[in-house]
Design an enzyme around this catalytic site. Structure first.
Site, mmCIF file in Angstrom:
data_model
loop_
_atom_site.group_PDB
_atom_site.id
_atom_site.type_symbol
_atom_site.label_atom_id
_atom_site.label_comp_id
_atom_site.label_asym_id
_atom_site.label_seq_id
_atom_site.Cartn_x
_atom_site.Cartn_y
_atom_site.Cartn_z
ATOM 1 N N HIS A 157 7.078 -45.180 -21.675
ATOM 2 C CA HIS A 157 6.531 -44.610 -22.903
ATOM 3 C C HIS A 157 5.016 -44.671 -22.941
ATOM 4 C CE1 HIS A 157 9.742 -43.205 -25.332
ATOM 5 N NE2 HIS A 157 10.485 -44.215 -24.918
ATOM 6 N N GLU A 204 22.204 -26.157 -3.369
ATOM 7 C CA GLU A 204 21.612 -27.453 -3.042
ATOM 8 C C GLU A 204 22.497 -28.253 -2.090
ATOM 9 O OE1 GLU A 204 20.882 -29.665 -6.633
ATOM 10 O OE2 GLU A 204 22.760 -29.049 -7.553
ATOM 11 N N ASP A 254 17.859 -31.770 -3.518
ATOM 12 C CA ASP A 254 19.139 -32.134 -2.911
ATOM 13 C C ASP A 254 19.380 -31.410 -1.598
ATOM 14 O OD1 ASP A 254 20.456 -34.121 -4.445
ATOM 15 O OD2 ASP A 254 20.585 -32.674 -6.083
ATOM 16 N N CYS A 282 13.941 -24.416 -7.947
ATOM 17 C CA CYS A 282 13.628 -25.297 -9.078
ATOM 18 C C CYS A 282 13.488 -26.759 -8.640
ATOM 19 C CB CYS A 282 14.680 -25.161 -10.181
ATOM 20 S SG CYS A 282 16.311 -25.684 -9.680
HETATM 21 C C1 PEP Z 1 17.294 -30.297 -6.921
HETATM 22 O O1 PEP Z 1 18.202 -30.930 -6.376
HETATM 23 O O2 PEP Z 1 16.344 -29.784 -6.297
HETATM 24 C C2 PEP Z 1 17.266 -30.154 -8.379
HETATM 25 C C3 PEP Z 1 16.402 -29.357 -8.976
HETATM 26 O O3 PEP Z 1 18.153 -30.873 -9.102
HETATM 27 P P1 PEP Z 1 18.016 -32.461 -9.408
HETATM 28 O O4 PEP Z 1 16.646 -32.879 -8.959
HETATM 29 O O5 PEP Z 1 18.218 -32.599 -10.862
HETATM 30 O O6 PEP Z 1 19.124 -33.029 -8.593
HETATM 31 MG MG MG Z 2 19.978 -31.382 -7.497
#
Ligand code: PEP
Ligand code: MG
Length: 587
Positions: A198, A442, A466, A513
């Site tokens: 925080h 992923e 991942d 992402c």
């Molecule tokens: C990823 O695996 O790249 C992803 C965006 O999901 P997380 O990081 O939430 O596993």
């Molecule tokens: Mg992921």
């Protein structure tokens, strides 16, 4: 004596909020509470429970008061953390367990409450997720307040901070952090903590530097000592010499001008120098991040990690609770699209609301995670699907499934989505019939057999975090092998290329992402490979946009071609780093 004449000490911590500050330390030392332990006479036990209930009421009132003050001084968003605190106070499991422990042991209520709260704090602290570990701080904070009330002691506060000082503390609890006077704090430094504590969230929102994890700085310095806080590198220099001051003066000037260069494009289009528009979106974890999405001009949300709603509570959220959170985000950003990812727990994110749902596993990352767990718990999953569908009536929603490994899972998930739609039709509740449904890519099997999945969904979103972990067999959370986690590995590049080509061959949009999308060094490579959209932590958007505006897409394509020819990841990295340096130089 002027402490600037003392010898310089350099301490390495974790860089948590950017910026450089120079000033005197405000050493904030909280004393430990001493909790007496005694047996309560049987005839006083009813009164003891009443004393506990009264303490909860008083604490609730105290928190409401601070919340009102913080709302007035710092704004509503900063005060939101107190909602989480009120929820802890209303947690029936915590209260019920305390009363049960008391009835069983007959020990005073402070002892019982402290033991139960500590069990909860330990359970959260053991979760292998930085953000959730920090939520243990909320429980700790509230428990401390309740104990103060029970013991009739006044709680400490940071209100003594009056001057422009650098706060140095062992740790800063959430409510203390929220109560810090913005005009009086130059920087925040803590012995403990992590990037998501925080203190850090507050420092970032106040745009002041923060360094955490300095271990024992509070023991090494005295109140009033002069400090240089380097929030870029995570360095604290105690009693900096004239030379250091001069050097930092120059660094600060250069960093400031570099950051203002980056921020200068904040509200401009993400368009390359040769006229190609790129879609940049934000990754968020909580509804209160909507403000950041707007501040950094993201074109909507490319990844909303819904699990944080499940992980921050000791109960699985109901359809209504989920709907409220999703709606807040969707309506808050409409008409910009929000990609809501269905629950991704398991792996490094156990489910505190029902730990038995997943249970201990030898290989949690290869185990009962995300869509695998959801498909086996259809009622819970359909609750979430209905909540997402209902939120789609308030703006533009895209739904996305995590950890899809093959067509069967996608078919089953889509079938449940159809059932959820039918339920809503029966109830007469509106939703967007044309809501797009995507698949995260992923897992290597999904990447290599993307053509099979493309037939059954509207878009792909590559989760590089991942994907790289599974492709290279490198546990993404294991520090010992972190050096092997290499986005520039030829296998990674080849797989990315294949996913983009497969998606495009089927007319599907392909976004990224994972963290790679927000790492400016890799952005030209991803765009050169043909990725349509990037989604990242909102604060990273200006840097990525700056680079996009400085480069040509035609050059990025050439870079990707060259990179694909390389066999040595070091050479690949050198190539993309040189491209980055050529376009973005921090003078
Ligand atoms: C990823 O695996 O790249 C992803 C965006 O999901 P997380 O990081 O939430 O596993
Ligand atoms: Mg992921």
């Amino acid at each position: 004596m002027d402490s600037r004449n003392k010898s310089e000490i350099i301490i390495q911590g974790i860089a948590a909020s950017r910026g450089i500050a120079y000033g005197q330390a405000f050493l904030y030392l909280q004393s430990e509470l001493e909790i007496p332990r005694y047996t309560v006479d049987p005839d006083k036990r009813v009164a003891e429970i009443a004393r506990f209930e009264q303490a909860l009421v008083v604490t609730r009132q105290q928190i409401s008061k601070i919340q009102a003050q913080v709302t007035q001084n710092l704004g509503e968003e900063e005060a939101l953390i107190f909602d989480a605190h009120q929820m802890v106070l209303e947690d029936q499991a915590l209260i019920g367990e305390t009363i049960r422990d008391f009835q069983k042991s007959g020990l005073n209520i402070e002892t019982c409450f402290n033991a139960v709260a500590e069990r909860y704090i330990r359970a959260f602290a053991e979760i292998d997720d930085e953000y959730l570990r920090e939520r243990a701080a909320d429980i700790k904070d509230v428990a401390k307040r309740v104990l103060h009330v029970l013991l009739g002691q006044a709680a400490m506060s940071l209100t003594e901070l009056v001057d422009k000082r650098i706060i140095v503390a062992h740790d800063v609890s959430p409510s203390e952090a929220a109560g810090i006077d913005r005009s009086a704090a130059l920087a925040i430094v803590t012995d403990a903590g992590s990037r998501t504590s925080h203190a850090v969230i507050v420092a970032r929102s106040m745009k002041i530097p923060a360094v955490v994890g300095t271990r024992d700085l509070t023991k090494k310095i005295k109140n009033g000592d002069w400090l240089m806080v380097d929030g870029y590198e995570g360095i604290i220099i105690v009693n900096p010499s004239e030379q250091t001051l001069f050097r930092y003066g120059k660094i600060q000037k250069a960093k400031k001008s570099f950051e203002s260069r980056l921020m200068s494009v904040n509200d401009m289009a993400a368009e390359t120098a040769d006229g190609v528009k790129v879609t940049l979106r934000a990754n968020i974890e909580k509804p209160d991040e909507v403000a950041l999405v707007k501040e950094y001009h993201a074109q909507g949300v490319g990844l909303y990690r819904t699990e944080f709603l499940f992980l921050s509570s000791t109960k699985i959220p109901t359809e209504e609770q989920q709907y409220a959170a999703y709606k807040e985000i969707v309506a808050g950003l409409a008409p910009a699209p929000v990609t809501i990812r269905t629950l991704d727990v398991g792996g490094d994110k156990p489910l505190p609301g029902d730990p038995h749902l997943i249970g201990p596993e030898a290989n949690p990352f290869l185990g009962f995670r995300a869509i695998r767990m959801c498909l086996e718990n259809p009622e819970m999953f359909k609750n979430q699907l209905r909540a997402i569908l209902r939120a789609s009536a308030h703006g533009s929603v895209e739904l996305m499934y995590p950890m899809i490994s093959g067509a069967d899972e996608l078919d089953r998930a889509n079938a449940m989505l159809e059932e959820a739609k039918a339920d809503l039709k029966k109830r007469g509740q509106p939703f967007d019939e044309k809501m797009k449904v995507g698949t995260m890519i992923e897992i290597p099997s999904a990447a290599l057999a993307g053509d099979v999945l493309a037939e059954k969904c509207d878009f792909f979103s590559i989760g590089t975090n991942d994907l790289i972990q599974y492709l290279l067999a490198i546990d993404r959370g294991n520090n010992r092998i972190a050096h092997l986690y290499d986005p520039a590995h030829p296998a990674v590049l080849r797989v990315l290329k294949q996913v983009v080509e497969t998606g495009h061959a089927h007319g599907r949009k392909v976004s990224v992402c994972g963290e790679m999308a927000g790492d400016s060094v890799y952005v030209p490579l991803l765009l050169g490979l043909g990725v349509d959209e990037l989604s990242m932590t909102p604060t990273l958007l200006p840097a990525v946009k700056f680079l996009i505006r400085a480069m040509k897409m035609s050059d990025a394509k050439k870079l990707a071609e060259e990179a694909l020819k390389q066999t040595d990841p070091k050479k690949t990295f050198a190539l993309i780093e040189a491209f980055y340096n050529q376009h973005v130089k921090s003078e």
